[in-house]
Motif scaffolding. Structure first.
Motif, PDB file in Angstrom:
ATOM      1  N   ARG A  12     -12.788  -5.417  51.719  1.00  0.00           N
ATOM      2  CA  ARG A  12     -12.969  -6.573  52.924  1.00  0.00           C
ATOM      3  C   ARG A  12     -13.145  -5.918  54.245  1.00  0.00           C
ATOM      4  O   ARG A  12     -13.755  -6.349  54.912  1.00  0.00           O
ATOM      5  CB  ARG A  12     -11.768  -7.609  52.644  1.00  0.00           C
ATOM      6  CG  ARG A  12     -12.113  -8.770  53.397  1.00  0.00           C
ATOM      7  CD  ARG A  12     -10.918  -9.685  53.392  1.00  0.00           C
ATOM      8  NE  ARG A  12     -11.164 -10.841  54.452  1.00  0.00           N
ATOM      9  CZ  ARG A  12     -10.688 -11.059  55.701  1.00  0.00           C
ATOM     10  NH1 ARG A  12      -9.786  -9.792  55.972  1.00  0.00           N
ATOM     11  NH2 ARG A  12     -10.895 -11.861  56.354  1.00  0.00           N
ATOM     12  N   MET A  15     -16.581  -4.712  54.546  1.00  0.00           N
ATOM     13  CA  MET A  15     -17.518  -5.540  54.716  1.00  0.00           C
ATOM     14  C   MET A  15     -17.471  -6.115  56.265  1.00  0.00           C
ATOM     15  O   MET A  15     -18.610  -6.419  56.754  1.00  0.00           O
ATOM     16  CB  MET A  15     -17.365  -6.743  53.804  1.00  0.00           C
ATOM     17  CG  MET A  15     -17.544  -6.468  52.428  1.00  0.00           C
ATOM     18  SD  MET A  15     -17.355  -7.722  51.058  1.00  0.00           S
ATOM     19  CE  MET A  15     -16.101  -8.873  51.819  1.00  0.00           C
ATOM     20  N   ILE A  16     -16.240  -6.247  56.650  1.00  0.00           N
ATOM     21  CA  ILE A  16     -16.327  -6.712  58.206  1.00  0.00           C
ATOM     22  C   ILE A  16     -16.841  -5.714  59.120  1.00  0.00           C
ATOM     23  O   ILE A  16     -17.627  -6.158  59.883  1.00  0.00           O
ATOM     24  CB  ILE A  16     -14.689  -6.744  58.503  1.00  0.00           C
ATOM     25  CG1 ILE A  16     -14.158  -8.255  57.982  1.00  0.00           C
ATOM     26  CG2 ILE A  16     -14.535  -7.090  59.920  1.00  0.00           C
ATOM     27  CD1 ILE A  16     -12.613  -8.364  58.014  1.00  0.00           C
ATOM     28  N   LYS A  18     -19.340  -3.574  58.176  1.00  0.00           N
ATOM     29  CA  LYS A  18     -20.544  -3.400  58.089  1.00  0.00           C
ATOM     30  C   LYS A  18     -21.038  -4.681  58.912  1.00  0.00           C
ATOM     31  O   LYS A  18     -22.271  -4.793  59.569  1.00  0.00           O
ATOM     32  CB  LYS A  18     -20.992  -3.709  56.672  1.00  0.00           C
ATOM     33  CG  LYS A  18     -20.859  -2.294  55.840  1.00  0.00           C
ATOM     34  CD  LYS A  18     -21.089  -2.502  54.237  1.00  0.00           C
ATOM     35  CE  LYS A  18     -20.900  -1.159  53.773  1.00  0.00           C
ATOM     36  NZ  LYS A  18     -21.158  -1.311  52.085  1.00  0.00           N
ATOM     37  N   GLN A  19     -20.615  -5.863  58.809  1.00  0.00           N
ATOM     38  CA  GLN A  19     -21.006  -7.224  59.337  1.00  0.00           C
ATOM     39  C   GLN A  19     -21.181  -6.864  61.188  1.00  0.00           C
ATOM     40  O   GLN A  19     -22.165  -7.262  61.698  1.00  0.00           O
ATOM     41  CB  GLN A  19     -19.943  -8.161  59.237  1.00  0.00           C
ATOM     42  CG  GLN A  19     -20.171  -9.609  60.044  1.00  0.00           C
ATOM     43  CD  GLN A  19     -18.939 -10.483  59.729  1.00  0.00           C
ATOM     44  OE1 GLN A  19     -18.696 -10.562  58.613  1.00  0.00           O
ATOM     45  NE2 GLN A  19     -18.475 -10.968  60.576  1.00  0.00           N
ATOM     46  N   GLU A  20     -20.038  -6.107  61.610  1.00  0.00           N
ATOM     47  CA  GLU A  20     -20.018  -5.799  63.100  1.00  0.00           C
ATOM     48  C   GLU A  20     -21.211  -4.924  63.452  1.00  0.00           C
ATOM     49  O   GLU A  20     -21.916  -5.124  64.581  1.00  0.00           O
ATOM     50  CB  GLU A  20     -18.877  -5.377  63.526  1.00  0.00           C
ATOM     51  CG  GLU A  20     -17.707  -6.430  63.454  1.00  0.00           C
ATOM     52  CD  GLU A  20     -18.099  -7.852  64.308  1.00  0.00           C
ATOM     53  OE1 GLU A  20     -18.582  -7.726  65.298  1.00  0.00           O
ATOM     54  OE2 GLU A  20     -18.042  -8.871  63.629  1.00  0.00           O
ATOM     55  N   LYS A  22     -24.102  -4.551  61.868  1.00  0.00           N
ATOM     56  CA  LYS A  22     -25.565  -5.415  61.726  1.00  0.00           C
ATOM     57  C   LYS A  22     -25.491  -6.101  63.201  1.00  0.00           C
ATOM     58  O   LYS A  22     -26.480  -6.270  63.627  1.00  0.00           O
ATOM     59  CB  LYS A  22     -25.475  -6.088  60.595  1.00  0.00           C
ATOM     60  CG  LYS A  22     -26.801  -6.870  60.088  1.00  0.00           C
ATOM     61  CD  LYS A  22     -26.748  -7.636  58.971  1.00  0.00           C
ATOM     62  CE  LYS A  22     -28.026  -8.324  58.724  1.00  0.00           C
ATOM     63  NZ  LYS A  22     -28.055  -9.039  57.359  1.00  0.00           N
ATOM     64  N   ARG A  23     -24.444  -6.753  63.476  1.00  0.00           N
ATOM     65  CA  ARG A  23     -24.383  -7.819  64.466  1.00  0.00           C
ATOM     66  C   ARG A  23     -24.876  -7.036  66.019  1.00  0.00           C
ATOM     67  O   ARG A  23     -25.727  -7.559  66.776  1.00  0.00           O
ATOM     68  CB  ARG A  23     -23.037  -8.371  64.619  1.00  0.00           C
ATOM     69  CG  ARG A  23     -23.124  -9.514  65.886  1.00  0.00           C
ATOM     70  CD  ARG A  23     -21.702 -10.088  66.006  1.00  0.00           C
ATOM     71  NE  ARG A  23     -21.406 -10.752  64.848  1.00  0.00           N
ATOM     72  CZ  ARG A  23     -20.292 -11.315  64.307  1.00  0.00           C
ATOM     73  NH1 ARG A  23     -19.338 -11.180  65.287  1.00  0.00           N
ATOM     74  NH2 ARG A  23     -20.235 -11.882  63.341  1.00  0.00           N
ATOM     75  N   SER A  25     -26.825  -4.436  65.699  1.00  0.00           N
ATOM     76  CA  SER A  25     -27.916  -3.681  65.306  1.00  0.00           C
ATOM     77  C   SER A  25     -28.032  -1.983  65.191  1.00  0.00           C
ATOM     78  O   SER A  25     -28.767  -1.394  65.616  1.00  0.00           O
ATOM     79  CB  SER A  25     -29.182  -3.863  66.458  1.00  0.00           C
ATOM     80  OG  SER A  25     -29.377  -5.410  66.260  1.00  0.00           O
ATOM     81  N   ASN A  53     -14.664  -6.281  69.261  1.00  0.00           N
ATOM     82  CA  ASN A  53     -14.957  -7.098  67.812  1.00  0.00           C
ATOM     83  C   ASN A  53     -14.294  -6.695  66.719  1.00  0.00           C
ATOM     84  O   ASN A  53     -13.541  -7.492  65.952  1.00  0.00           O
ATOM     85  CB  ASN A  53     -16.560  -6.917  67.461  1.00  0.00           C
ATOM     86  CG  ASN A  53     -17.438  -7.576  68.375  1.00  0.00           C
ATOM     87  OD1 ASN A  53     -16.941  -8.586  69.317  1.00  0.00           O
ATOM     88  ND2 ASN A  53     -18.664  -7.466  68.254  1.00  0.00           N
ATOM     89  N   TYR A  57     -10.230  -8.419  64.260  1.00  0.00           N
ATOM     90  CA  TYR A  57      -9.858  -8.451  62.952  1.00  0.00           C
ATOM     91  C   TYR A  57      -8.936  -7.514  62.606  1.00  0.00           C
ATOM     92  O   TYR A  57      -8.430  -7.213  61.286  1.00  0.00           O
ATOM     93  CB  TYR A  57     -11.164  -8.031  61.994  1.00  0.00           C
ATOM     94  CG  TYR A  57     -12.452  -8.766  61.944  1.00  0.00           C
ATOM     95  CD1 TYR A  57     -12.364 -10.097  61.133  1.00  0.00           C
ATOM     96  CD2 TYR A  57     -13.493  -8.607  62.840  1.00  0.00           C
ATOM     97  CE1 TYR A  57     -13.481 -11.052  61.248  1.00  0.00           C
ATOM     98  CE2 TYR A  57     -14.263  -9.610  62.902  1.00  0.00           C
ATOM     99  CZ  TYR A  57     -14.463 -10.623  62.453  1.00  0.00           C
ATOM    100  OH  TYR A  57     -15.379 -11.545  62.303  1.00  0.00           O
TER     101      TYR A  57
END
Length: 186
Positions: A12, A15-16, A18-20, A22-23, A25, A53, A57
């Motif tokens: 998890r 995933m967090i 990777k999401q950040e 991507k956010r 760029s 960011n 989390y």
């Protein structure tokens, strides 16, 4: 550019991160437990946003060598206990030294100093957490769990489990089953 991230110990968390990425760029080469490698150079403004960011989390970017080494030690332990299909056949201290290219005594002293417990106790705590997972999944017998986690015997596993949790493995399993059924008496 490589980053080391504290508290990144599960899928998890990956995933967090990777999401950040991507956010912001950022294009990553790899995202592993405790470690991220990206293609771009990062400006100080981007670094502040990324750190901020991640902190939301409970994840923290590390920048000093000792903290990075501690996280690498934790990562090796977590990977070995929770994710390895075949546990190592060599002595754990030798495995850790070989994997991280540091003297085990140095790592053990640093770990105890920074984390407040020794490496052996940290390993035991993770092994017991893994035993709990395996008991809840109910796919392996206690003998198979003991073998999988390299306990010398079921008795050794049971004694260590009770010392850490206060329950025997069978009582833990029964307690979990009762909670799932809505029965509150342990």
């Amino acid at each position: 550019m490589k980053f080391y991230i504290k508290n990144m110990v599960c899928i998890r968390c990956k995933m967090i991160v990777k999401q950040e990425l991507k956010r912001l760029s950022f294009h990553y080469i790899k995202v592993e437990l405790g470690e991220v490698e990206i293609i771009e150079d990062v400006s100080s403004a981007q670094m502040i946003v990324f750190k901020s960011n991640l902190l939301k989390y409970g994840l923290e970017l590390l920048d000093d060598k000792k903290s990075i080494l501690i996280e690498k030690i934790k990562k090796v332990i977590v990977e070995l206990i929770h994710y390895a299909e075949e546990p190592t056949k060599v002595n754990f201290s030798d495995y850790l030294s070989e994997k991280l290219n540091y003297d085990y005594t140095y790592m053990a002293n640093l770990f105890s100093e920074v984390v407040g417990i020794n490496i052996e106790h940290y390993v035991i705590m993770h092994k017991i957490e893994r035993v709990k997972e395996l008991l809840v999944y109910d796919e392996l017998s206690l003998t198979e769990i003991a073998d999988k986690l390299h306990y010398s015997s079921v008795a050794h596993l049971s004694n260590q489990f009770k010392k850490i949790t206060g329950l025997t493995p069978s009582h833990f399993k029964k307690f979990k089953e009762n909670r799932q059924l809505g029965i509150v008496n342990p």
